[in-house]
Enzyme design. Structure first.
Site, short mmCIF file in Angstrom:
data_model
loop_
_atom_site.label_atom_id
_atom_site.label_comp_id
_atom_site.label_asym_id
_atom_site.label_seq_id
_atom_site.Cartn_x
_atom_site.Cartn_y
_atom_site.Cartn_z
N GLU A 165 43.06 62.73 53.46
CA GLU A 165 43.68 62.89 52.11
C GLU A 165 43.57 64.54 51.53
O GLU A 165 43.00 64.82 50.56
CB GLU A 165 42.93 62.03 50.84
N GLU A 322 44.30 53.46 53.91
CA GLU A 322 43.17 52.90 53.09
C GLU A 322 43.43 52.12 51.72
O GLU A 322 44.72 52.18 51.38
CB GLU A 322 42.36 54.11 52.32
N GLU A 370 29.48 56.59 47.27
CA GLU A 370 30.40 55.53 47.10
C GLU A 370 29.69 54.37 47.60
O GLU A 370 30.34 53.27 48.02
CB GLU A 370 31.54 55.80 48.11
C1 GAL Z 1 39.77 58.04 49.28
C2 GAL Z 1 39.06 58.74 50.43
C3 GAL Z 1 38.05 57.92 50.96
C4 GAL Z 1 37.02 57.14 49.92
C5 GAL Z 1 37.94 56.40 49.10
C6 GAL Z 1 37.33 55.78 47.96
O1 GAL Z 1 40.32 59.09 48.34
O2 GAL Z 1 39.94 58.84 51.54
O3 GAL Z 1 37.34 58.62 51.76
O4 GAL Z 1 36.50 58.34 49.29
O5 GAL Z 1 38.94 57.29 48.35
O6 GAL Z 1 38.29 55.06 46.99
#
Ligand code: GAL
Length: 702
Positions: A165, A322, A370
């Site tokens: 990202e 993702e 997280e």
């Molecule tokens: C994205 C990121 C991941 C994780 C995810 C959580 O922005 O690429 O590593 O942090 O969000 O929602």
């Protein structure tokens, strides 16, 4: 530090690697370094049970891979790569540069980014690096090369995952490195200071520049900063991060010329700062991350961004890198997904062209920021609703394998999406702070869904040739070239629909003169003398009953041949035109001067549908209760029917039900709440039906 664009040396749009291997890619970010080895063994068993066939590995592993400067420890990663391969799971291997280790920022605090007010961001989270830091670049490329050389021949490797990202937390850096790079960017774009002074209108407030070194990023200042400078800084920042992508890509291409690379885009509502339309040629395949917005808006919002991603990818298959199996952890309230939503969300992305369905992340973390973010394996473990859904989705994707490799089928209606109009329309020192570009885009998109009309969310630079109707919601920045392209649509006998605050400024955020909507005044045949933004709680009603809550405009002149479709019914503008339509031969240009929202614009579109065929409802959409998505490989068409409601919808289908979709013997399908059905149709039969004037071979039942 500009690296060459890589389009000329890119070998191919991935043929048989990460995408297009005749099956869906299914998996997640995999972070085994957070777990002891016995958990790795369980991971392999559960991945096989779920049908996982790819993982993104090593994304945040720099500190473990290079524990001290120049000292490498690949032992654990070797083991994981081998283990995955033994279990038939491929790897999208990260360059691991997303988050620098503590030793790097202790040795080189000068890589830390700086905010507009001069605050230097500390390590302790992630992505704490300046995109323009030559020091950071050197360390990151050294790591990229070390990983690329080590795993070049590894049989599990199918793709490279560059950084992660890019720009998510560090796109805007106002440091001295950024200042130097910004000046170089400006010199490349303007050539002379005279040109820059003219573009930025620096005669205003004594801002005239006499030397390049006087120019700074738009740091915090006593009051409103120069709009042209802000816009160029946004463009520069998007390019600066892309430059980092190119630099890592160049190393990968040199070491592994046959391995495709990507970086996960954030084509979504929460980050708006990167103009991905200018990035797509810098990756071998487009990949995207998306996180569902909670609440009533969520499903359509997902569809909107998936649609844009598919069109950024030029209709070709793309990679959903993702999304979340259930709750996330970074909004104010993070509810879990409701029953059916895990599968619905994945298949909606697939309907918009995704050939890979991946999650953040495989196993929900136990520690770290997280830990409350869902994963494919939740804290509760295998015996959980989430894991059961994960297994069911894996089986469903297997059953739908025939869909892979097919392209999105083009719609006849386009919604034009422009990152720069998003940036600029939301600028400070405007007539109101209440305008929201993304909300306006979504209002039109949802209205189209409500009416059962399939549309493409199209990046502004894409060709408009195949569209019968081009809708431009709040297209604020309009250059001469964009104006000409829109005028061509109407001259060609097709239709343009534009909403308020469009055509107002040129590519330097300078106002087009002679009356609004500036660059689009002739096209639309209206002249607006003043904007009339509305105070909170003082809405204005139109003759049709539509309600404007934040924005109206004083239209003072109409060109010949312009019809008034709706007028302001109350407020200072009572009796004045609000919605207009200029006919030009077979074509037309419609203007909506107020923010009348999803229901209001649906009314406008319904009115236009009387003589614009492309705005007729698809019967399969069941009066807007179902979103109809379509992919094709030439011979066959794969129709995805996504239930937008919390009730079952009865549909009558032609074609073969696929996967878990089940119809009665007579083709009747009861589409469950939040479910997605998939049907395969023979393209030749459809073409014959179309030739007979049959709009659709399937219908919704009352
Ligand atoms: C994205 C990121 C991941 C994780 C995810 C959580 O922005 O690429 O590593 O942090 O969000 O929602």
């Amino acid at each position: 530090m500009t690296s060459p664009a890589l389009t000329d040396v890119r070998p191919r749009w991935v043929k048989d690697g990460a995408l297009g291997a005749g099956r869906f890619r299914y998996g997640a970010d995999y972070n085994p370094e957070q777990w002891p080895r016995d958990v790795w063994q369980e991971d392999m068993r559960l991945m096989r049970e779920a049908g996982v066939n790819i993982v993104s590995l090593g994304i945040f592993s720099w500190a473990l891979l290079e524990p001290r400067p120049g000292e490498w420890d690949f032992s654990w990663l070797d083991e994981v790569m081998d283990l995955l391969h033994e279990n038939g799971i491929d790897v999208d291997l990260a360059t691991a540069t997303a988050s620098p280790p503590p030793w790097l920022t202790r040795l080189h605090p000068e890589v830390l980014p700086q905010t507009a007010d001069g605050t230097v961001l500390s390590p302790g989270a992630r992505q704490h690096w300046r995109p323009t830091s030559p020091v950071f670049r050197e360390y990151a490329l050294r790591l990229t090369r070390a990983i690329a050389e080590r795993y070049a021949g590894h049989p599990a490797l199918v793709a490279w995952h560059i950084s992660n990202e890019l720009g998510c937390h560090n796109i805007y850096d106002y440091s001295d490195d950024a200042a130097r790079a910004f000046r170089v960017w400006l010199q490349e774009h303007y050539g002379t200071l005279d040109a820059l002074n003219d573009a930025w209108g620096t005669a205003f407030w004594s801002q005239h520049y006499g030397a390049w070194d006087e120019i700074l990023p738009p740091r915090v200042a006593p009051t409103q900063r120069n709009p042209g400078q802000q816009l160029d800084f946004e463009r520069f920042s998007s390019d600066a991060v892309r430059d980092h992508l190119r630099a890592e890509a160049a190393v990968l291409r040199e070491v592994t010329p046959d391995v495709a690379y990507t970086t996960n885009f954030m084509v979504a509502q929460n980050v708006r700062d990167i103009d991905y339309a200018t990035w797509v040629d810098d990756v071998d395949f487009v990949s995207n991350d998306h996180y569902l917005r909670p609440g009533e808006l969520g499903r359509d919002d997902l569809s909107f961004w998936a649609n844009l991603t598919g069109n950024l990818a030029g209709g070709r298959p793309w990679f959903l890198m993702e999304h979340a199996t259930s709750a996330i952890n970074w909004r104010e309230v993070n509810p879990p997904k409701r029953a059916g939503e895990l599968v619905r969300d994945a298949l909606t992305h697939v309907g918009h062209g995704a050939d890979a369905v991946c999650y953040f992340q495989w196993r929900q973390s136990r520690a770290g920021g997280e830990r409350y973010h869902s994963g494919m394996v939740p804290h509760a473990g295998r015996d959980s609703r989430v894991f059961r859904d994960v297994v069911a989705l894996g089986a469903e994707l297997d059953a739908l394998a025939a869909v892979t490799g097919s392209h999105r089928e083009k719609a006849r209606v386009a919604v034009l999406f422009d990152y720069e109009s998003w940036w600029v329309s939301g600028r400070d020192s405007h007539p109101t702070e209440a305008l929201q570009y993304d909300a306006e885009q979504l209002a039109w998109y949802r209205a189209l869904l409500d009416l059962g009309i399939r549309a493409d969310v199209l990046p502004l630079a894409a060709s408009l040739d195949d569209y019968d109707v081009v809708i431009a919601p709040m297209l604020h920045v309009v250059t001469d070239e964009v104006r000409r392209r829109l005028e061509h649509v109407v001259r060609d006998g097709r239709h343009v629909v534009v909403s308020y605050f469009s055509g107002i400024v040129d590519g330097h955020d300078r106002v087009w003169l002679g009356g609004y909507p500036g660059a689009l005044r002739d096209l639309l045949g209206v002249t607006v003398e003043e904007f009339v933004p509305l105070l909170p709680g003082q809405p204005v009603t139109l003759g049709s009953g539509s309600v404007a809550t934040t924005w109206t405009e004083r239209i003072v002149r109409l060109a010949d041949g312009v019809d008034v479709l709706d007028t302001y019914a109350d407020g200072d503008l009572a009796g004045a035109p609000a919605v207009t339509r200029r006919r030009a031969g077979a074509g037309s240009a419609t203007y909506v001067s107020a923010d009348i929202g999803r229901d209001g614009v649906a009314g406008v579109l319904r009115g236009l549908s009387v003589d614009i065929d492309a705005l007729a409802a698809d019967p399969l959409a069941a009066d807007g209760r179902v979103e109809v998505l379509s992919r094709t490989n030439g011979a066959e068409r794969f129709v995805f029917l996504a239930n937008r409601t919390d009730e079952s919808v009865l549909l009558q289908l032609d074609g073969d039900a696929m996967g878990s979709t089940e119809t009665d013997a007579d083709g009747t399908l009861a589409l469950a709440p939040r479910a997605v059905a998939v049907v395969r149709q023979d393209a030749a039969v459809l073409a014959a039906a179309a030739a007979d004037g049959i709009r659709s071979s399937s219908t919704a039942r009352a």
